[in-house]
Design an enzyme around this catalytic site. Structure first.
Site, PDB file in Angstrom:
ATOM      1  CD  GLU A  41      -2.892  -1.359   0.306  1.00  0.00           C
ATOM      2  OE1 GLU A  41      -3.090  -0.411  -0.482  1.00  0.00           O
ATOM      3  OE2 GLU A  41      -3.544  -2.407   0.254  1.00  0.00           O
ATOM      4  CB  CYS A 103      -6.091  -2.220   7.035  1.00  0.00           C
ATOM      5  SG  CYS A 103      -6.143  -3.940   7.558  1.00  0.00           S
ATOM      6  CG  HIS A 122      -3.958  -5.280   2.839  1.00  0.00           C
ATOM      7  ND1 HIS A 122      -4.230  -3.985   2.448  1.00  0.00           N
ATOM      8  CD2 HIS A 122      -4.724  -5.510   3.925  1.00  0.00           C
ATOM      9  CE1 HIS A 122      -5.131  -3.467   3.263  1.00  0.00           C
ATOM     10  NE2 HIS A 122      -5.439  -4.368   4.175  1.00  0.00           N
TER      11      HIS A 122
END
Length: 150
Positions: A41, A103, A122
């Site tokens: 991410e 998250c 993730h």
């Protein structure tokens, strides 16, 4: 450290990490149950947290930091990392949307309090092909590459 799937408690723990440990980099790992990939991410988003957490709450104003910027980019170049690293047996992809749940909330909070020195990965659930040992080795490879960028 395992963070709870509770917005406020996760935020408190993240702030504690940055104020007490003062790390060079904090790497967060979250479960993406609908994937068989590892997802790096790039940024955390401040607003849009409407879904309730494990205790039935969502953040005040549906955001992480009331006067914070709309998004914060990681100091780690995830796109470059994604292009230059490979782990045999699993695909690694780049993402700019960590999902507007605990998250993403945790990631934004860590980026905010760590001045961009945070990362979020993730991972898929454990399975016959993605064992704990395999995933641990994959994460080690990825985190070492992140530290090289630091």
């Amino acid at each position: 450290m395992q963070l709870p799937v509770v917005y406020q408690k996760a935020k408190e723990q993240v702030i504690k990490i940055w104020t007490t440990l003062q790390p060079l980099l904090t790497v967060h790992v979250g479960l993406a149950s609908s994937t068989t990939l590892i997802i790096l991410e790039q940024c955390g988003k401040n607003k849009g947290y409407q879904d309730r957490d494990a205790c039935g709450f969502h953040p005040e104003g549906a955001c992480c930091v009331l006067d914070g910027p709309e998004k914060i980019e990681s100091a780690i170049n995830m796109k470059s990392l994604c292009k230059n690293i490979s782990v045999e047996g699993i695909d690694i992809i780049f993402s700019r949307d960590a999902g507007r749940y605990v998250c993403d909330y945790t990631y934004y909070t860590s980026l905010y309090f760590g001045n961009g020195r945070a990362a979020f990965i993730h991972v898929p659930p454990l399975s016959k092909s993605v064992t704990a040992d395999f995933l641990g080795k994959a994460l080690q490879t990825i985190i070492l590459a992140m530290l090289e960028q630091c």
